[in-house]
Design an enzyme around this catalytic site. Sequence first.
Site, PDB file in Angstrom:
ATOM      1  CG  PHE A   1     -23.599  -6.528  11.157  1.00 48.33           C
ATOM      2  CD1 PHE A   1     -23.914  -7.331  10.822  1.00 48.33           C
ATOM      3  CD2 PHE A   1     -23.365  -5.063  12.300  1.00 48.33           C
ATOM      4  CE1 PHE A   1     -25.221  -6.660   9.890  1.00 48.33           C
ATOM      5  CE2 PHE A   1     -24.508  -4.077  11.722  1.00 48.33           C
ATOM      6  CZ  PHE A   1     -25.171  -4.771  10.585  1.00 48.33           C
TER       7      PHE A   1
ATOM      8  CG  ASN B   1     -12.713   0.359   7.120  1.00 52.12           C
ATOM      9  OD1 ASN B   1     -13.177   1.623   6.980  1.00 52.12           O
ATOM     10  ND2 ASN B   1     -12.952   0.522   8.790  1.00 52.12           N
TER      11      ASN B   1
ATOM     12  CD  GLU C   1      -6.394  -0.849  -0.847  1.00 55.01           C
ATOM     13  OE1 GLU C   1      -5.413  -0.688   0.029  1.00 55.01           O
ATOM     14  OE2 GLU C   1      -6.943  -1.907  -0.786  1.00 55.01           O
TER      15      GLU C   1
ATOM     16  CG  ASN D   1      -7.043  -5.594  -3.801  1.00 55.23           C
ATOM     17  OD1 ASN D   1      -6.180  -4.990  -3.091  1.00 55.23           O
ATOM     18  ND2 ASN D   1      -8.187  -5.081  -3.396  1.00 55.23           N
TER      19      ASN D   1
ATOM     20  CD  GLU E   1      -5.986   6.034   2.602  1.00 58.26           C
ATOM     21  OE1 GLU E   1      -4.856   6.355   1.903  1.00 58.26           O
ATOM     22  OE2 GLU E   1      -6.310   5.690   2.777  1.00 58.26           O
TER      23      GLU E   1
ATOM     24  CE  LYS F   1      -3.334  -2.779   0.218  1.00 57.64           C
ATOM     25  NZ  LYS F   1      -2.857  -3.759   0.162  1.00 57.64           N
TER      26      LYS F   1
ATOM     27  CD  GLU G   1      -9.845  -1.881  -3.762  1.00 54.16           C
ATOM     28  OE1 GLU G   1      -9.848  -1.069  -2.700  1.00 54.16           O
ATOM     29  OE2 GLU G   1     -10.209  -3.005  -3.380  1.00 54.16           O
TER      30      GLU G   1
END
Length: 658
Positions: A348, A235, A288, A290, A200, A116, A275
């Site tokens: 969750f 996330n 980023e 992937n 960031e 990253k 992304e």
Amino acid sequence: MFKKILIANRGEIAVRIIKTCRKMGIKTVLVYSDADAGSLACEMADETIHIGPSPAAQSYLIQDKIVDAVRQSGAEAVHPGFGFLSENPVFARRLEAEGITFIGPNPHAIEAMGDKITSKKFAAEAGVSTVPGHMGLIESTEEAVKIANEIGYPVMIKASAGGGGKGIRVAHSDADMAEGFAAVKAEALTAFGDDRVFLEKFIVNPRHIEIQVLGDKHGNIVSLFDRECSIQRRNQKVIEEAPSPLLDDATRKAMGDQAVALARAVNYDSAGTVEFVAGQDRSFYFLEMNTRLQVEHPVTELITGVDLVEQMIRSAAGETMGFKQEDLSINGWAIESRIYAEDPYRGFLPSIGRLVRYEQPEEGDQGDYTVRNDSGVREGDEISMFYDPMIAKLCAWGETRDAAVEGMARALEDTHLSGLGHNVPFLSAVMDQERFKSGQLSTSYIKDEFPDGFRGLEPSEAQKDIFVTVAAAMNEVLAEQAGDPSERTDWTVLIDREAHEVSLSYDEAEDLVISLDDRDLTLSEIDWRPGMAQFRAVLDEEPFTAEVKRAPDGFDIRHRAARARVRVLTPRAADMYQRLPEKVAADTSKLVLSPMPGLVVDIPVSVGQEVKSGETVAIIEAMKMQNILKAERDGVVKAVGAKAGDPVAADDVLVEFA
């Protein structure tokens, strides 16, 4: 073309790769850990090789074991799936040195884009718009706090080697940064064996949009358009769709061109995803890349007709891509819902255990929509605490977004699971929300729409009709089986405590006619018998599926996100029920309970200690995530029920206050 491929992965992605290999006539070898012995993937693979204990750090992440398995099996190539070693350039280079083909991009591309921090520097040098942040490594909490103040809160803390939503937190203050920085480093080390962290700027009200790219070893690179992945929880993506409802043609082309240019700069030669974080005004910034197959790749396959796993294999084998950019177009709309073993009614939290019942929707063309279900488990399988709690990726395709949304809602209706908590009711709730239907999405969607957590939705008037008619129909079936001589046709149906007067009859077609509050409803094509967990029928020409379970005094019925206890009673019995007092829930305010099964990492309090509201009282690890439990009130610790290293079940008492 390869004759035999080793799959260095597990679960639904291993099953997915096996299906394409079968289609291509390629034999498969699957490595597996203790927890995955006897899995669906093991059953489907042509050969299996055991590689160690359940923890990934002792099995799927050990390169020596993967290479040994390749040698033992005679496989010519390795497909890493996603996660584990899929973005590890050291592994890719080792396979290359051993003469084994890595089914993924070249090691240089993985190194340049997969990390990253390095990827952001590379993108900035290539002129790609990036989110403001600190790309260098951060060694201490104090340094992280200082940098965060320079960037300006809110700031996102991210693991450099992260993925799958792991190792990411948002800090809104120095205190958040101090706590979150340490937690992200710990999670990153556990999940990826790499504790490097970067910061960031967190874009407020953003959308997460990504571009699928595909390259071969001959310099050909194409974009397979966009996916929107804004519906996220902690996330982690929950619902994805292709294409994005935000983009217009010009923005879609600009994002695609930028993604292809970035891929071309590193000679990218496989499936990969660039992304972006996007503003509601369609501005976008590189986030980023992937360098692997994405979990949500099925929605791209559904709108393009391209098998991405097949293209990865063909590229690795040196074949030239069989199509150009101008040959590709978007056909229809596709949505993917990630079905997880987690309890939406309990924040969750992971809900591991055995999948006692698992009824899946029928795949293929369903008329107005098409269903695809990528699953790695079967009824009777156990969802392990050692890996992500994914059960399936349920996908629906339609000619329009509205058709895809309604198709997904119906497919979720046709999904039944029991034995553990699952998020199907929550996914159904999102499909029924007007905001989701309108396409007004953001990564804060779940927090915005369910600020106090998920409690289900109140039944609509149409769902109340379903509850009443289903309960009345089941009551009739049970009465007929019992030989009930009363032939009663007049009932009071209670939805919880809400009363509805009902009378029953049959029409000439032998369909059940329910007179409900002076309206006649026709229930036809009934598919239910005692013991079945799903009730399927057509109510006034609208097909539906409800989840049903007999209770001591009626039926528990769920339709999409609404559920209720429904009782079919005589008018006198109904009157008495409505007079009964409400049951009062037990007082647990002095207890800190484990919210899920897992392992105790730490309980940093002791008997007699004074604790202030908001202080950490326990840390529980489950599914590779650390969950920090905090005191909800001031108090003195009366008892501690566990210690570091102890396994705990959901609702075990961890700390009791006086």
